[in-house]
Design a protein around this motif. Structure first.
Motif, mmCIF file in Angstrom:
data_model
loop_
_atom_site.group_PDB
_atom_site.id
_atom_site.type_symbol
_atom_site.label_atom_id
_atom_site.label_comp_id
_atom_site.label_asym_id
_atom_site.label_seq_id
_atom_site.Cartn_x
_atom_site.Cartn_y
_atom_site.Cartn_z
ATOM 1 N N LEU A 50 13.787 -3.008 -19.609
ATOM 2 C CA LEU A 50 13.219 -1.659 -19.491
ATOM 3 C C LEU A 50 13.039 -1.346 -18.012
ATOM 4 C CD1 LEU A 50 10.272 -0.017 -21.353
ATOM 5 C CD2 LEU A 50 10.118 -0.270 -18.898
ATOM 6 N N VAL A 51 13.503 -0.178 -17.606
ATOM 7 C CA VAL A 51 13.318 0.235 -16.218
ATOM 8 C C VAL A 51 12.584 1.571 -16.222
ATOM 9 C CG1 VAL A 51 14.449 0.892 -14.082
ATOM 10 C CG2 VAL A 51 15.414 -0.920 -15.480
ATOM 11 N N THR A 52 11.526 1.646 -15.431
ATOM 12 C CA THR A 52 10.730 2.864 -15.407
ATOM 13 C C THR A 52 10.794 3.488 -14.013
ATOM 14 O OG1 THR A 52 8.508 3.755 -15.783
ATOM 15 C CG2 THR A 52 8.634 1.490 -15.014
ATOM 16 N N GLY A 53 10.632 4.801 -13.958
ATOM 17 C CA GLY A 53 10.678 5.488 -12.680
ATOM 18 C C GLY A 53 9.368 5.315 -11.924
ATOM 19 N N TRP A 54 9.491 5.140 -10.618
ATOM 20 C CA TRP A 54 8.284 5.043 -9.789
ATOM 21 C C TRP A 54 8.220 6.324 -8.957
ATOM 22 C CZ3 TRP A 54 8.067 1.264 -5.024
ATOM 23 C CH2 TRP A 54 6.892 1.535 -4.299
ATOM 24 N N LYS A 55 7.241 7.172 -9.291
ATOM 25 C CA LYS A 55 7.117 8.451 -8.601
ATOM 26 C C LYS A 55 6.522 8.210 -7.220
ATOM 27 C CE LYS A 55 4.387 9.971 -11.939
ATOM 28 N NZ LYS A 55 4.295 9.130 -13.125
ATOM 29 N N GLN A 56 7.376 7.792 -6.286
ATOM 30 C CA GLN A 56 6.879 7.428 -4.963
ATOM 31 C C GLN A 56 6.241 8.633 -4.268
ATOM 32 O OE1 GLN A 56 10.106 5.436 -3.039
ATOM 33 N NE2 GLN A 56 8.831 3.754 -2.373
ATOM 34 N N GLN A 57 6.950 9.760 -4.313
ATOM 35 C CA GLN A 57 6.426 11.001 -3.742
ATOM 36 C C GLN A 57 6.010 11.874 -4.893
ATOM 37 O OE1 GLN A 57 6.479 12.151 -0.401
ATOM 38 N NE2 GLN A 57 6.868 10.024 0.122
ATOM 39 N N ARG A 58 4.786 11.695 -5.358
ATOM 40 C CA ARG A 58 4.420 12.380 -6.574
ATOM 41 C C ARG A 58 3.903 13.782 -6.294
ATOM 42 N NH1 ARG A 58 0.387 10.063 -11.194
ATOM 43 N NH2 ARG A 58 0.534 11.892 -12.541
ATOM 44 N N ASN A 59 4.460 14.777 -6.968
ATOM 45 C CA ASN A 59 4.047 16.152 -6.750
ATOM 46 C C ASN A 59 3.037 16.611 -7.789
ATOM 47 O OD1 ASN A 59 5.382 17.246 -4.381
ATOM 48 N ND2 ASN A 59 7.229 16.613 -5.455
ATOM 49 N N ASP A 60 1.869 15.989 -7.750
ATOM 50 C CA ASP A 60 0.779 16.371 -8.624
ATOM 51 C C ASP A 60 -0.458 16.475 -7.756
ATOM 52 O OD1 ASP A 60 1.650 16.685 -11.296
ATOM 53 O OD2 ASP A 60 1.954 14.514 -11.464
ATOM 54 N N PRO A 61 -1.485 17.210 -8.194
ATOM 55 C CA PRO A 61 -2.718 17.294 -7.395
ATOM 56 C C PRO A 61 -3.396 15.921 -7.280
ATOM 57 C CG PRO A 61 -2.988 18.351 -9.552
ATOM 58 C CD PRO A 61 -1.547 18.023 -9.409
ATOM 59 N N TRP A 62 -4.217 15.740 -6.235
ATOM 60 C CA TRP A 62 -4.822 14.413 -6.006
ATOM 61 C C TRP A 62 -5.757 14.024 -7.140
ATOM 62 C CZ3 TRP A 62 -10.002 13.329 -5.791
ATOM 63 C CH2 TRP A 62 -10.860 14.416 -5.660
ATOM 64 N N THR A 63 -6.306 15.030 -7.851
ATOM 65 C CA THR A 63 -7.199 14.721 -8.973
ATOM 66 C C THR A 63 -6.451 13.963 -10.062
ATOM 67 O OG1 THR A 63 -6.674 16.935 -9.763
ATOM 68 C CG2 THR A 63 -8.827 16.632 -8.743
ATOM 69 N N LYS A 64 -5.138 13.999 -10.007
ATOM 70 C CA LYS A 64 -4.355 13.244 -10.963
ATOM 71 C C LYS A 64 -3.809 11.972 -10.313
ATOM 72 C CE LYS A 64 -0.871 14.990 -13.754
ATOM 73 N NZ LYS A 64 -0.109 16.182 -14.174
ATOM 74 N N ARG A 65 -3.476 12.088 -9.019
ATOM 75 C CA ARG A 65 -2.874 10.937 -8.349
ATOM 76 C C ARG A 65 -3.870 9.808 -8.161
ATOM 77 N NH1 ARG A 65 -0.931 14.537 -4.367
ATOM 78 N NH2 ARG A 65 -2.231 13.386 -2.923
ATOM 79 N N PHE A 66 -5.117 10.171 -7.787
ATOM 80 C CA PHE A 66 -6.089 9.122 -7.487
ATOM 81 C C PHE A 66 -6.454 8.284 -8.726
ATOM 82 C CE2 PHE A 66 -10.566 7.779 -7.167
ATOM 83 C CZ PHE A 66 -10.401 6.792 -6.216
ATOM 84 N N PRO A 67 -6.882 8.946 -9.827
ATOM 85 C CA PRO A 67 -7.189 8.144 -11.024
ATOM 86 C C PRO A 67 -5.987 7.319 -11.480
ATOM 87 C CG PRO A 67 -7.846 10.421 -11.342
ATOM 88 C CD PRO A 67 -7.093 10.386 -10.062
ATOM 89 N N SER A 68 -4.809 7.882 -11.278
ATOM 90 C CA SER A 68 -3.609 7.178 -11.667
ATOM 91 C C SER A 68 -3.443 5.889 -10.855
ATOM 92 C CB SER A 68 -2.428 8.113 -11.476
ATOM 93 O OG SER A 68 -1.249 7.491 -11.850
ATOM 94 N N LYS A 69 -3.802 5.950 -9.560
ATOM 95 C CA LYS A 69 -3.740 4.749 -8.703
ATOM 96 C C LYS A 69 -4.675 3.677 -9.224
ATOM 97 C CE LYS A 69 -1.657 5.072 -4.405
ATOM 98 N NZ LYS A 69 -1.290 6.409 -3.932
ATOM 99 N N VAL A 70 -5.911 4.095 -9.565
ATOM 100 C CA VAL A 70 -6.904 3.162 -10.093
ATOM 101 C C VAL A 70 -6.380 2.529 -11.387
ATOM 102 C CG1 VAL A 70 -9.251 2.943 -11.005
ATOM 103 C CG2 VAL A 70 -8.796 4.481 -9.084
ATOM 104 N N PHE A 71 -5.854 3.374 -12.233
ATOM 105 C CA PHE A 71 -5.330 2.938 -13.526
ATOM 106 C C PHE A 71 -4.203 1.912 -13.347
ATOM 107 C CE2 PHE A 71 -2.047 3.774 -16.773
ATOM 108 C CZ PHE A 71 -2.749 3.446 -17.912
ATOM 109 N N ASN A 72 -3.265 2.235 -12.484
ATOM 110 C CA ASN A 72 -2.149 1.311 -12.257
ATOM 111 C C ASN A 72 -2.628 -0.003 -11.644
ATOM 112 O OD1 ASN A 72 0.125 2.789 -13.231
ATOM 113 N ND2 ASN A 72 -0.038 4.128 -11.457
#
Ligand code: UDP
Ligand code: MG
Length: 313
Positions: free
Chosen positions: A115-137
């Motif tokens: 299984l290969v998954t995409g890594w959204k290196q330059q993610r175009n979402d607001p930080w309110t989504k990016r930050f929790p996502s970092k914690v989650f990952n």
């Protein structure tokens, strides 16, 4: 004959995006081989289904499954996986945030992974989504020891056996790589581009964070203890009960020596620990009862060499 790819696309009210997505997908996939596109209408209330229907009429490679009501992305993916006929299964979000042109690079990496998954290196979402996502990952990396930066990209490619092996329900779509990893599949990631949402809005609000955290716990628990719940609850139970018992013993001894213990907070603490410990133990035994009565356990078998059944899977 079965196609090489099954592209599974769950959508919920994405009428404006579907045409463009279809066109970009076809352009990306045609050089790679034969394919089918499975659209799953997850209870849309806009014109999405009409658009999908039109695509179905115009192209024999398109299949459409429509849910009666909104059941969630996991349910939609799972439904698509069950019917997938391709040797490889591709998932992609319907909202054009994922880029179909990245698919060939993910497919290339499949010779090393299941299984290969995409890594959204330059993610175009607001930080309110990016930050929790970092914690989650980060939490997921710690808990499972997987070396992925991005678990929940909509864009993934996997062998069909991965898609059919994992059991998606609730909001487990966030954990697809982990669920595969727990079954012993090799998982990898490839950096991919990511766009802002062009039309409509995200289908998930703040609830996603609470649910994501709870599900992380469930997956961690099930991944390790689904077949032996007492090992977790029993350890906690014995620990609590043992500590409480030792404290109670100590209090009993000094009571024999003539001291009064009725007023001591330590007494309450000891009783509490012993009761909690017993609760944990019985919860664990109940869990064992449930797992021992449920359907036959299934283990992730990779291959069977057996003359009775031929040398296949
Ligand atoms: N989606 C779905 N059912 C739902 C919610 C979302 O099929 O109940 C689809 C949605 O149409 C999109 C994908 O899942 O194709 C990802 O959803 P979204 O873009 O809202 O998530 P985000 O990008 O905000 O994580
Ligand atoms: Mg999106």
């Amino acid at each position: 004959m079965n196609p090489r790819f099954s592209v599974v696309i769950p959508f919920f009210n994405e009428a404006e995006s579907l045409d463009e997505l279809y066109q970009r997908l076809v352009a990306a996939l045609e050089p790679l081989g034969s394919f089918e596109i499975i659209f799953i209408d997850d209870g849309s209330t806009d014109q999405s289904f009409t658009v999908a229907q039109r695509l179905f009429t115009a192209d024999r490679r398109v299949r459409v499954i429509k849910f009666r009501r909104n059941l969630g992305k996991s349910a939609a993916l799972s439904q698509g996986f069950q019917g997938a006929r391709g040797e490889l299964v591709v998932t992609i979000d319907a909202d054009l945030q994922d880029e179909p042109r990245e698919i060939p690079r993910l497919v290339e990496a499949l010779d090393r992974f299941d299984l290969v998954t995409g890594w959204k290196q330059q993610r175009n979402d607001p930080w309110t989504k990016r930050f929790p996502s970092k914690v989650f990952n980060g939490a997921a990396r710690l808990l499972f020891g997987v070396r992925l930066n991005d678990l929940n990209s909509g864009l993934k490619v996997m062998r069909r056996e991965v898609a059919t092996a994992i059991d998606l329900y609730g909001e487990f779509h966030r954990f697809v790589p982990i669920l595969a990893f727990l079954q012993g599949f090799r998982i990898g990631e490839v950096p991919v581009g990511h766009h802002q949402r062009k039309y409509g809005q995200s289908k998930y609000g703040w609830k996603r964070f609470v649910r994501g955290a709870l599900d992380l716990m469930t997956v961690a628990f099930l991944g390790r203890f689904a077949n032996r719940p007492l090992h977790l609850f029993g350890t906690l139970g014995l620990g609590c009960f043992g500590l409480g018992f030792v404290i109670a013993l100590y209090l009993t001894i000094i009571w024999w020596q003539g001291q009064s213990i009725g007023q001591r907070p330590l007494l309450t603490f000891a009783v509490l620990l012993m009761l909690t410990g017993l609760q944990f133990l019985f919860t664990g035994l109940l869990a064992e009862l449930i797992t021992s009565r449920s359907a036959p356990r299934r283990y992730p078998v990779e291959q069977v060499l057996d003359r009775q059944h031929g040398n296949g899977r």
